[in-house]
Scaffold this motif. Sequence first.
Motif, short mmCIF file in Angstrom:
data_model
loop_
_atom_site.label_atom_id
_atom_site.label_comp_id
_atom_site.label_asym_id
_atom_site.label_seq_id
_atom_site.Cartn_x
_atom_site.Cartn_y
_atom_site.Cartn_z
N GLY B 175 0.82 -1.21 0.00
CA GLY B 175 0.00 0.00 0.00
C GLY B 175 0.85 1.26 0.00
O GLY B 175 2.05 1.22 0.23
N ARG B 176 0.20 2.38 -0.28
CA ARG B 176 0.91 3.65 -0.40
C ARG B 176 0.47 4.61 0.68
O ARG B 176 -0.63 4.50 1.21
N GLY B 177 1.33 5.59 0.96
CA GLY B 177 0.97 6.70 1.83
C GLY B 177 0.41 6.25 3.16
O GLY B 177 0.89 5.29 3.76
N ILE B 178 -0.62 6.92 3.58
CA ILE B 178 -1.21 6.67 4.87
C ILE B 178 -1.83 5.27 4.94
O ILE B 178 -2.09 4.74 6.02
N ALA B 180 -0.26 2.59 3.84
CA ALA B 180 0.82 1.59 3.85
C ALA B 180 0.77 0.76 5.12
O ALA B 180 0.39 1.23 6.17
N SER C 458 1.82 9.65 -2.05
CA SER C 458 2.96 9.49 -1.15
C SER C 458 3.28 8.01 -1.03
O SER C 458 2.37 7.18 -0.95
N CYS C 459 4.56 7.67 -1.03
CA CYS C 459 4.90 6.25 -1.00
C CYS C 459 4.73 5.69 0.40
O CYS C 459 4.63 4.49 0.59
N GLY C 460 4.74 6.54 1.41
CA GLY C 460 4.53 6.06 2.77
C GLY C 460 5.81 5.74 3.53
O GLY C 460 5.75 5.30 4.67
N ARG C 466 4.15 10.97 4.63
CA ARG C 466 3.06 10.01 4.79
C ARG C 466 1.94 10.57 5.65
O ARG C 466 0.78 10.56 5.25
#
Lengths: 177, 239, 550
Positions: B175-178, B180, C458-460, C466
């Motif tokens: 998963g990505r960003g928040i 993840a 955002s890749c996190g 993130r």
Amino acid sequence: MKKIKFATVWLDGCSGCHMSFLDIDEKLLDLAGKIDVVYSPLVDNKTFPGDVDLTLVEGAVSSDEDLEKIRSIRTRTKLLVALGDCAVTGNIPSMRNQFGMNAVLRRAYVENKTIGGKIPNVNLPTLLPEVRPVHELVRVDHFLPGCPPPAEVIEYLIDELLAGRTPDPERRTRFGL
Amino acid sequence: MAKQVQVKTLKINGVDVGGRGDQTILQVAREHDIEMPTLCHIEGLSDVGACRLCLVEVKGINKLIPSCTTLVEEGMEVTTNSERLAKYRKMVLELLFAERNHICSVCVSNGHCDLQDLARLLGVTHVRYPYRYPRLSVDASHQRFVLDQNRCILCTRCVRVCDEIEGAHTWDVMGRGIEAKVITDLNQPWGSSETCTSCGKCVQVCPTGALSEKGKSVAEMSKRRQFLPYLTTMREERE
Amino acid sequence: MSSEGSVEGAADPGGDGKTHSLNVCVAAGCLSSGSEKVKVALEDAVKSHGLEHECKVKGVGCLGLCSKGPLVSVEKENVVYQDVEPGDAAEIVESLGKEAVTRLKCDMESPFFTRQTKIVLENCGIIDPERIEDYLAADGYEALSKALTQLTPHDVVDQISKSGLRGRGGAGYPTGLKWSTIAKSVPDSTGRKFVICNADEGDPGAFMDRSVLESDPFRVLEGMAIAGYATGASQGYIYVRAEYPLAVKRLRTAIRQAEKSGYLGANILDTTFSFRIDIRLGAGAFVCGEETALIASIEGKRGTPRPRPPYPAEHGLWGAPTLINNVETYANVPAIIRHGGEWFASRGTEKSKGTKVFALAGRVRNTGLIEVPIGITLREVVFDIGGGVPDGKKFKAVQTGGPSGGCIPAEHLDMPVDYETLSRVGSMMGSGGMIVADETSCMVDVAKFFMEFCMSESCGKCIPCRVGTAQMYDLLCKITSGQASMQDLDLLIELCDMVKSTSLCGLGQSAPNPVLSTLRYFRSEYEEHILNKRCPAGVCKMSNEVVHNG
Ligand SMILES: Cc1cc2nc3c(=O)[nH]c(=O)nc-3n(C[C@H](O)[C@H](O)[C@H](O)COP(=O)(O)O)c2cc1C
Ligand code: SF4
Ligand code: FES
């Protein structure tokens, strides 16, 4: 020296922070000479007076009653201290937030009941959709994390405030203590 | 093979210090007892520069530099403790606390947690950003261990120790960003993992209560990390 | 193919002796407005008029004025038809060699066409992107052949340095300097260096690289081969997003044809130089356009950035020295080598040379793909080329640089468009998106749009980006729904600074820019939302629920 008007409030918490406050033991007597407890679960007074100098609030904001209370208190106290993790972070009461209020009520009053489960709704404050820490709803002047904050740190904070200094509770207590 | 390494002299917080050319700013700083908060870094694993707590100012460079991944250079002038850095570090912690459900008071790692310790050390007494209260899972399918996503800060220490030391690569990030999150195998229940050797290294390197041993109650989970420097030293000697 | 032949060559591109050529734009924009049907109708009309031997119909790349598509150009005649429908085919075919169909004609004297300068797009809409013969007829591979036979690798780097070309992928790093670093670096233990073309193009609204790849793919291959020669690499990769199937198909065709004709592969043009190009597909993550994430992705790892240094130039793909440039950067190279660095440097400004391709969109009359000399003013772009704001509305701002850029207000319309000026006013060149906003746009809403993009892209890996982008997005939602307090605005500003200063890669470091620039020029709009619970542009829906602290 003139005594200051002092109050404590108990919102959604376990009263552990109040207990910890009482744990300052004999120092309470010293304190009694300096403060007038005008409102608290520990005293009889039913209404929150105006012009309070210092209020410690324990517990998170969970119901419409909590919200009304803390809003009105904020207008009547000079300094507001968030006492303990529930007030500061939401802590255990906030654990319901990720499931949603209805799911939690259903679990407590319907699913786990063997006969005649019903969600109570008469003469009870309505729960807010989410539990929030105090400072997300009203301005807070000082924060004392800890579950509960140790008695001596509560004492330190009050002493500092009485002496007109800005308390620096950093490193003396922490989340979850 | 013994490499030629040069000695570099530099200044950290105005003090002259020396280090080898293959050492990071973080290593040299710690050798000289200069305090530096870190979360994603752990001695013995590769560094990823992800938590941003170890950022420092270097004279002549207008960006902040992660000290865990930056090698020392001759004549560098490093500042580790400016007001600006202190402010950013506190904000990093606040963002972490607001991100997931870190309920310290009921956490197995209460009292033995890197995140909690850093909050105290850096003076985070409350979090100014709204808590996000995401709905997250707990995976208790493994016989001996538990993964509680509520406490995970995505430092990826588990991912790295499993890959670099144990060689199993059971862990990864999805998963990505928040959104993840760390996963075992291809997002299968940990208990059904075919790659996991149940060595428990991931549990021991985890800085919070996200990974714990079963049967531990609140505040009972303290981590044992001695194996990591031991293993790395043994490996280096063998090479 | 000699260069002298090129003038006639362009008139008779396929070299097949047909007098007329109807070029139908089959790039993404026109395709989506039905140009394929137009092409079929034209082919039918040619047949039914018995003109198969005199006139051909070919699919070409982007003709630029996408908003008026489908577009058809009549080669040699400087005639472009707009809004063509299949029913117009017969009339167009009948008019060949006679008076053009006035009803459908684009005004070729309009500034949209006359104010552009084409280097990168010189073949766009002229050559058939699937025929190397067309490319060769338009001086294609002349530059590679000149480099291999007349110049040393050092000379090539020198020409690129002299040209003043800067990276078109966003940051504007001097291309010559980058090339010379890799040329000087020692190959890895197996003797490898790599050349990568960054065709990830993930900015919302950007389609410059896509158009180049779809309209003139050979040009990029030629640029990469020259780069390989100059830096000592023998393997190239094009990292292109899988959402560009047409570009991928045309690149595959182009690579095959170039290999067959000896312009790629072993011993190119019978020299000792060998260079292969392979395509790698990206799954469409914006962050995979960041060079270290892109390299991780090619290596088969999760596409997340890593701290630099070391830079790819020293430690890139599989640890080998790696040159990574943008599509448009490579597309400039053949022209520079053909005409010399000085020729290129004579265009543009003191510090930014050449031209830049922009995807002009939003509230302007003419939207589409344009190429302009760097240093042109924003006013010329918006009001001359773009034709100004339609429907009598008032101009408000131009957004450049996409999610990493900012909004530039009317007071800066006369500034030159170049790297330095754009960043001085709080925006950036970026990859070339240019969106015009008029009085009906809410600037807080624009900032929120880009923040949502950054948050989900955002890749996190690092905490500031993130969680910070998610918190900033929530704060912007609070503002645009009328629930925020001035403290929330302070929190937002503080987060902007922190995320910008502490994020690991360019995504996080520039994610606050849209907020910062709109705050800089349109702060009153934020305050209006907060203090008076009102959206001046009438875009945001205000909620009555009041839950802010105070
Ligand atoms: C989040 C992010 C996305 C990027 N996306 C792209 C892209 O889509 N295309 C591109 O050429 N460069 C992109 N870049 C810039 C590349 O990292 C790199 O600087 C560029 O490809 C270098 O080529 P140039 O010197 O020719 O500009 C991106 C950078 C960041 C931080
Ligand atoms: S700035 Fe954002 S995209 Fe870049 S490494 Fe950090 S989380 Fe990933
Ligand atoms: S310790 Fe360096 S970034 Fe986390």
